[in-house]
Enzyme design. Sequence first.
Site, short mmCIF file in Angstrom:
data_model
loop_
_atom_site.label_atom_id
_atom_site.label_comp_id
_atom_site.label_asym_id
_atom_site.label_seq_id
_atom_site.Cartn_x
_atom_site.Cartn_y
_atom_site.Cartn_z
N HIS A 532 28.65 28.70 -2.84
CA HIS A 532 29.97 28.19 -3.24
C HIS A 532 30.24 28.39 -4.73
O HIS A 532 31.37 28.19 -5.19
CB HIS A 532 30.10 26.71 -2.86
CG HIS A 532 31.46 26.34 -2.37
ND1 HIS A 532 32.61 26.96 -2.82
CD2 HIS A 532 31.87 25.42 -1.47
CE1 HIS A 532 33.66 26.42 -2.23
NE2 HIS A 532 33.24 25.49 -1.39
N ASP A 536 34.70 31.09 -2.66
CA ASP A 536 35.49 29.92 -2.26
C ASP A 536 35.64 29.89 -0.74
O ASP A 536 35.49 30.92 -0.07
CB ASP A 536 36.88 29.97 -2.90
CG ASP A 536 36.83 29.74 -4.41
OD1 ASP A 536 35.89 29.06 -4.86
OD2 ASP A 536 37.71 30.26 -5.12
#
Length: 559
Positions: A532, A536
């Site tokens: 992450h 995204d």
Amino acid sequence: MPTDVIMPQMGESIFEGTITKWLKKAGDAVEKDEPLFEISTDKVDAEIPSPVAGVLQEIKVFEGETVQINTVVAVVAEGSAEQTSAPKASPKNQSPARQESPTPAQMAPKAQSAPPQVARVVVDVVMPQMGESIFEGTITKWLKKAGDTVQKDEPLFEISTDKVDAEIPSPVTGVLTEVNVGEGETVEINTVVAVIATAVSGEAGGASATKAVEQPDGSPATAPSPTPAATPGTSAQPTHAPQAQLAPPQVAQVAVRSSPLVRRMAREHELDLRRIAGSGSSGRITKDDVLLYMKNGGAAAASMTRTADQPIPALPAQLAPPQVAGDRLEPMSRMRGIIAQRMAESRRTSPHAYTIYKVDMTSVVRLRERSKASFEQRSGVKLTYMPFIAAAAVEALRRFPIVNASLEGNAVRYHGNIHLGVAVALEWGLIVPVIREAERRSFRDLAAAIADLAERARTKKLKPEEASGSTFTLTNSGVFGGEYGTPIINQPESAILAIGGLRKEPVVLTDAEGNDSIAIRSMQQYCLGFDHRTIDGADAGKFMTAFKDALENWNSPIE
């Protein structure tokens, strides 16, 4: 008459070198084959000898500069200092040329009138690294014996590791002069296992190279120095670094990837590169990593590093399960211990996030059923679902390259190629063979590569370069019947795709008029695990949508 000294080529894949030290200064007398300067490349450090006897008239490339091969780095004038002109240039703080009496070597006939000079170069053959998590290997068989002539790329010996068995080819053409490790012996990677003597024409650059063995802290194992060759039937002048005697490591041996500049910085500042976390591709240590390590006094960078042999912390006594009769405690195999460390490191490194998509595979299932017999007949490869999945993943990676990227410090590296890793479960662990440049391959090529790599992984026949360097990985947990898995990222990648089980399910279908019906469809779940920090949720969703569409609306040829 002046003779140009050029940057030599230190191997077929080396096209530049860095001059790390001049051993002579302008105006100095030099003997033929006397060490003139030191160079460093990505593969070797070496002393380069003078091609002729004379006076070093001019230095064109200074210490620390990197130039292409065949670049003129200096000029040697044959004859004495009194017979040559003053030097044209010299590095900073150099003294003027010295006036010396001519030596017999300096008065030797000019190189142009002499027959081509041949230097005898001895090359160390080292235990290769057969994958990023492998740090030792066992020599199972020597295919040549000392005194034998070997050709470049001819199989020299066989090795076995926890993951792969392989034949190791000779790096050069020459004579096998030494065998340092016997059959059945296990040694760490980069250990010198043999020595090959090879001839190099003096006209090819007036220099010879010795492949130096480097300590993990970046310093040479031994200082290179000329020694007599042990080659049978030859009287050529040799150059060679004494055999490296690796000192017992203060920390566990780990693979260190670094540039010549980084290794020089490590030597100058007495740094142990094994304690520095590399932010470059595949953990390569960069100049910025070294500067950050020194800025923080070593503490910050060292805290990011964990050696491969460091034991996994045991549970506190009060949390450990009770011991009962019939329990059996066995130590982990080396491979299992390495896998454990890599998985823990990945979890600590990347904040994992997941997205799961259900894909209607009915069209692919029907196409495979219709085509599998003819496909195998034409290609010699069984048609499985994996090439369909791999091709769909490659297409989605082309459209969304962030999923194929890697994080390097505060920057993102977008890889120019898709090197597709395909995890293979073995009886003794797990390995990820790699399909190089998967984006350039046809469907049939992907199918053949997947089948070939999987078979050779299971039979320990993978080559070293086939077990590392992936940029995106597929793992098929569904083959064992699971709905889906939540995989751990294969560092330094940013994402991994887990394949769930394929099964028939009742599905609600809606036609063009909006009418619903229930049909039996072949459904499969896929889980994308992603870092992450780099990717995204929106990017992950777009990638998975493209992947899903490619499979549900398959329109690519498979022949």
